[in-house]
Scaffold this motif. Structure first.
Motif, PDB file in Angstrom:
ATOM      1  N   ARG A 156     -17.702 -37.177 -13.677  1.00  0.00           N
ATOM      2  CA  ARG A 156     -18.989 -37.861 -13.665  1.00  0.00           C
ATOM      3  C   ARG A 156     -19.997 -37.136 -12.789  1.00  0.00           C
ATOM      4  O   ARG A 156     -19.646 -36.621 -11.736  1.00  0.00           O
ATOM      5  CB  ARG A 156     -18.806 -39.300 -13.176  1.00  0.00           C
ATOM      6  N   ASP A 157     -21.253 -37.092 -13.265  1.00  0.00           N
ATOM      7  CA  ASP A 157     -22.337 -36.436 -12.527  1.00  0.00           C
ATOM      8  C   ASP A 157     -21.885 -35.079 -11.977  1.00  0.00           C
ATOM      9  O   ASP A 157     -22.134 -34.733 -10.830  1.00  0.00           O
ATOM     10  CB  ASP A 157     -22.838 -37.321 -11.380  1.00  0.00           C
ATOM     11  N   GLN A 158     -21.286 -34.292 -12.827  1.00  0.00           N
ATOM     12  CA  GLN A 158     -20.678 -33.024 -12.408  1.00  0.00           C
ATOM     13  C   GLN A 158     -21.679 -31.908 -12.175  1.00  0.00           C
ATOM     14  O   GLN A 158     -21.463 -31.039 -11.353  1.00  0.00           O
ATOM     15  CB  GLN A 158     -19.647 -32.587 -13.458  1.00  0.00           C
ATOM     16  N   GLU A 159     -22.782 -31.933 -12.938  1.00  0.00           N
ATOM     17  CA  GLU A 159     -23.705 -30.795 -12.844  1.00  0.00           C
ATOM     18  C   GLU A 159     -25.146 -31.280 -12.910  1.00  0.00           C
ATOM     19  O   GLU A 159     -25.480 -32.154 -13.712  1.00  0.00           O
ATOM     20  CB  GLU A 159     -23.425 -29.821 -13.995  1.00  0.00           C
ATOM     21  N   TRP A 160     -25.989 -30.690 -12.056  1.00  0.00           N
ATOM     22  CA  TRP A 160     -27.424 -30.968 -12.059  1.00  0.00           C
ATOM     23  C   TRP A 160     -28.067 -30.007 -13.052  1.00  0.00           C
ATOM     24  O   TRP A 160     -28.060 -28.793 -12.851  1.00  0.00           O
ATOM     25  CB  TRP A 160     -27.990 -30.779 -10.652  1.00  0.00           C
ATOM     26  N   HIS A 164     -31.669 -33.922 -13.944  1.00  0.00           N
ATOM     27  CA  HIS A 164     -30.720 -35.040 -13.989  1.00  0.00           C
ATOM     28  C   HIS A 164     -29.283 -34.503 -13.928  1.00  0.00           C
ATOM     29  O   HIS A 164     -29.034 -33.329 -14.174  1.00  0.00           O
ATOM     30  CB  HIS A 164     -30.924 -35.872 -15.256  1.00  0.00           C
ATOM     31  N   PHE A 165     -28.371 -35.401 -13.610  1.00  0.00           N
ATOM     32  CA  PHE A 165     -26.956 -35.053 -13.614  1.00  0.00           C
ATOM     33  C   PHE A 165     -26.379 -35.257 -15.007  1.00  0.00           C
ATOM     34  O   PHE A 165     -26.815 -36.151 -15.740  1.00  0.00           O
ATOM     35  CB  PHE A 165     -26.172 -35.938 -12.628  1.00  0.00           C
ATOM     36  N   VAL A 166     -25.398 -34.431 -15.351  1.00  0.00           N
ATOM     37  CA  VAL A 166     -24.662 -34.618 -16.597  1.00  0.00           C
ATOM     38  C   VAL A 166     -23.173 -34.709 -16.282  1.00  0.00           C
ATOM     39  O   VAL A 166     -22.681 -34.091 -15.331  1.00  0.00           O
ATOM     40  CB  VAL A 166     -24.912 -33.486 -17.627  1.00  0.00           C
ATOM     41  N   ASP A 167     -22.478 -35.508 -17.066  1.00  0.00           N
ATOM     42  CA  ASP A 167     -21.025 -35.596 -16.984  1.00  0.00           C
ATOM     43  C   ASP A 167     -20.432 -34.417 -17.746  1.00  0.00           C
ATOM     44  O   ASP A 167     -21.027 -33.931 -18.716  1.00  0.00           O
ATOM     45  CB  ASP A 167     -20.514 -36.887 -17.641  1.00  0.00           C
TER      46      ASP A 167
END
Length: 180
Positions: A156-160, A164-167
Protein backbone atom coordinates in the motif's frame (compact mmCIF):
# COMPACT_ATOMS: atom_id res chain seq x y z
CA UNK A 1 27.52 -6.99 -24.44
CA UNK A 2 24.09 -8.51 -23.88
CA UNK A 3 22.10 -9.08 -27.08
CA UNK A 4 19.23 -11.53 -27.27
CA UNK A 5 17.08 -12.19 -30.33
CA UNK A 6 13.61 -13.36 -29.26
CA UNK A 7 12.13 -13.84 -32.74
CA UNK A 8 12.53 -12.39 -36.23
CA UNK A 9 10.95 -9.07 -35.17
CA UNK A 10 12.04 -8.73 -31.55
CA UNK A 11 15.45 -8.27 -29.93
CA UNK A 12 16.78 -7.12 -26.56
CA UNK A 13 20.09 -5.27 -26.37
CA UNK A 14 22.04 -3.72 -23.53
CA UNK A 15 21.31 0.00 -23.48
CA UNK A 16 23.97 2.37 -24.86
CA UNK A 17 24.53 6.11 -24.46
CA UNK A 18 23.90 6.38 -28.21
CA UNK A 19 20.30 5.30 -27.57
CA UNK A 20 19.55 8.51 -25.66
CA UNK A 21 18.01 10.44 -28.52
CA UNK A 22 15.49 7.71 -29.44
CA UNK A 23 14.63 6.94 -25.80
CA UNK A 24 14.11 10.62 -25.01
CA UNK A 25 11.96 11.01 -28.13
CA UNK A 26 9.80 8.06 -27.03
CA UNK A 27 9.57 9.39 -23.49
CA UNK A 28 8.62 12.85 -24.69
CA UNK A 29 6.07 11.63 -27.24
CA UNK A 30 4.39 9.30 -24.73
CA UNK A 31 4.94 11.52 -21.69
CA UNK A 32 1.27 11.86 -20.69
CA UNK A 33 0.75 8.09 -20.61
CA UNK A 34 4.11 7.18 -19.05
CA UNK A 35 3.94 9.79 -16.29
CA UNK A 36 0.75 8.17 -14.98
CA UNK A 37 2.83 5.21 -13.76
CA UNK A 38 6.51 6.22 -13.78
CA UNK A 39 7.84 8.90 -11.42
CA UNK A 40 11.04 9.53 -13.42
CA UNK A 41 9.20 10.85 -16.48
CA UNK A 42 8.66 14.38 -15.08
CA UNK A 43 12.38 14.59 -14.29
CA UNK A 44 13.35 13.65 -17.84
CA UNK A 45 13.24 16.98 -19.63
CA UNK A 46 16.07 16.64 -22.16
CA UNK A 47 18.26 14.23 -24.06
CA UNK A 48 20.99 15.05 -21.51
CA UNK A 49 18.74 13.81 -18.68
CA UNK A 50 18.32 10.57 -20.62
CA UNK A 51 22.08 10.27 -21.20
CA UNK A 52 22.67 10.71 -17.48
CA UNK A 53 20.14 7.98 -16.69
CA UNK A 54 21.77 5.65 -19.22
CA UNK A 55 25.19 6.23 -17.64
CA UNK A 56 23.66 5.24 -14.28
CA UNK A 57 22.15 2.11 -15.87
CA UNK A 58 25.54 1.18 -17.32
CA UNK A 59 27.21 1.74 -13.95
CA UNK A 60 24.69 -0.65 -12.37
CA UNK A 61 25.46 -3.18 -15.10
CA UNK A 62 29.23 -2.83 -14.60
CA UNK A 63 28.72 -3.37 -10.86
CA UNK A 64 26.55 -6.46 -11.58
CA UNK A 65 23.65 -4.88 -9.67
CA UNK A 66 21.21 -4.36 -12.54
CA UNK A 67 20.82 -4.66 -16.31
CA UNK A 68 18.82 -2.35 -18.57
CA UNK A 69 18.00 -3.28 -22.15
CA UNK A 70 16.28 -1.58 -25.04
CA UNK A 71 13.47 -3.43 -26.74
CA UNK A 72 13.91 -3.41 -30.51
CA UNK A 73 10.90 -4.24 -32.65
CA UNK A 74 11.81 -4.54 -36.33
CA UNK A 75 15.15 -2.87 -35.43
CA UNK A 76 13.48 0.21 -33.85
CA UNK A 77 13.67 0.98 -30.11
CA UNK A 78 10.10 0.80 -28.77
CA UNK A 79 10.69 0.60 -25.01
CA UNK A 80 12.91 -0.61 -22.23
CA UNK A 81 13.07 -3.46 -19.76
CA UNK A 82 15.44 -4.19 -16.95
CA UNK A 83 16.53 -6.18 -14.02
CA UNK A 84 16.06 -3.12 -11.79
CA UNK A 85 17.90 -4.93 -9.05
CA UNK A 86 19.87 -8.16 -8.91
CA UNK A 87 19.89 -9.57 -5.39
CA UNK A 88 22.68 -12.13 -5.62
CA UNK A 89 22.50 -13.06 -1.93
CA UNK A 90 18.87 -14.12 -2.12
CA UNK A 91 18.99 -14.98 -5.85
CA UNK A 92 16.13 -12.65 -6.84
CA UNK A 93 15.90 -10.63 -10.07
CA UNK A 94 13.49 -7.66 -10.02
CA UNK A 95 12.07 -6.90 -13.47
CA UNK A 96 10.65 -3.56 -14.65
CA UNK A 97 9.48 -2.43 -18.09
CA UNK A 98 7.75 0.16 -20.25
CA UNK A 99 6.63 0.20 -23.86
CA UNK A 100 5.55 3.00 -26.20
CA UNK A 101 1.75 3.12 -26.47
CA UNK A 102 1.65 2.56 -30.21
CA UNK A 103 3.46 -0.79 -29.79
CA UNK A 104 1.26 -2.16 -27.01
CA UNK A 105 -1.13 -5.03 -27.66
CA UNK A 106 1.25 -6.94 -29.95
CA UNK A 107 2.71 -9.35 -27.39
CA UNK A 108 6.04 -7.50 -27.36
CA UNK A 109 6.22 -7.04 -23.61
CA UNK A 110 4.97 -10.53 -22.78
CA UNK A 111 7.73 -12.02 -24.97
CA UNK A 112 10.28 -9.63 -23.46
CA UNK A 113 9.42 -10.48 -19.85
CA UNK A 114 9.24 -14.20 -20.66
CA UNK A 115 12.72 -13.99 -22.17
CA UNK A 116 14.16 -12.04 -19.21
CA UNK A 117 12.59 -14.50 -16.77
CA UNK A 118 14.07 -17.49 -18.60
CA UNK A 119 17.46 -15.76 -18.73
CA UNK A 120 17.37 -15.01 -14.99
CA UNK A 121 16.81 -18.68 -14.19
CA UNK A 122 18.88 -20.42 -16.85
CA UNK A 123 21.86 -18.08 -17.26
CA UNK A 124 22.06 -16.17 -13.99
CA UNK A 125 21.14 -18.90 -11.53
CA UNK A 126 18.37 -16.89 -9.90
CA UNK A 127 15.75 -18.64 -7.78
CA UNK A 128 13.03 -16.02 -8.08
CA UNK A 129 11.84 -13.27 -10.40
CA UNK A 130 9.88 -10.41 -8.82
CA UNK A 131 7.71 -7.96 -10.75
CA UNK A 132 5.98 -4.99 -9.14
CA UNK A 133 3.37 -2.90 -10.89
CA UNK A 134 0.97 -0.16 -9.86
CA UNK A 135 -2.28 -1.89 -8.96
CA UNK A 136 -4.31 0.35 -11.29
CA UNK A 137 -1.96 -0.25 -14.22
CA UNK A 138 -3.89 -3.12 -15.74
CA UNK A 139 -1.68 -3.40 -18.82
CA UNK A 140 1.44 -3.79 -16.69
CA UNK A 141 -0.21 -6.24 -14.27
CA UNK A 142 -1.47 -8.35 -17.18
CA UNK A 143 2.09 -9.32 -18.17
CA UNK A 144 3.05 -11.39 -15.09
CA UNK A 145 -0.53 -12.68 -14.82
CA UNK A 146 -0.39 -13.91 -18.43
CA UNK A 147 2.95 -15.62 -17.73
CA UNK A 148 1.63 -17.48 -14.67
CA UNK A 149 3.34 -15.46 -11.94
CA UNK A 150 1.77 -15.69 -8.48
CA UNK A 151 0.32 -12.53 -6.98
CA UNK A 152 2.08 -12.39 -3.63
CA UNK A 153 0.47 -9.30 -2.17
CA UNK A 154 -0.18 -5.60 -2.40
CA UNK A 155 2.15 -2.96 -0.98
CA UNK A 156 0.00 0.00 0.00
CA UNK A 157 1.12 3.54 -0.86
CA UNK A 158 4.37 2.05 -2.13
CA UNK A 159 5.44 4.74 -4.57
CA UNK A 160 4.96 8.49 -4.95
CA UNK A 161 4.09 9.09 -8.60
CA UNK A 162 4.00 12.80 -9.38
CA UNK A 163 1.26 13.97 -7.01
CA UNK A 164 -0.08 10.87 -5.24
CA UNK A 165 0.83 7.48 -3.83
CA UNK A 166 0.14 4.29 -5.74
CA UNK A 167 -0.17 0.74 -4.44
CA UNK A 168 2.05 -1.94 -5.97
CA UNK A 169 0.99 -5.49 -6.73
CA UNK A 170 3.88 -7.91 -6.14
CA UNK A 171 4.18 -10.89 -8.48
CA UNK A 172 6.66 -13.72 -8.05
CA UNK A 173 7.87 -16.67 -10.05
CA UNK A 174 10.12 -19.36 -8.61
CA UNK A 175 12.57 -21.26 -10.79
CA UNK A 176 10.94 -24.61 -9.96
CA UNK A 177 7.55 -23.22 -11.05
CA UNK A 178 8.98 -21.82 -14.29
CA UNK A 179 10.68 -25.09 -15.15
CA UNK A 180 7.36 -26.92 -14.77
Amino acid sequence: MFVHRIDEDLELRLIEVGDAERIFELTDRHRSNLRTWLPWVDHTESKEDTKSAIRNFLHGYAENQSMTVVILFQDVIVGMASYNKLDWTNKIAYIGYWLAEDYQGRGIMTKTVKSLTTHAFSSMGMNKVDIRAASENRASCAIPERLGFTQEGVLRDQEWVNDHFVDHVVYGMLRKEWEN
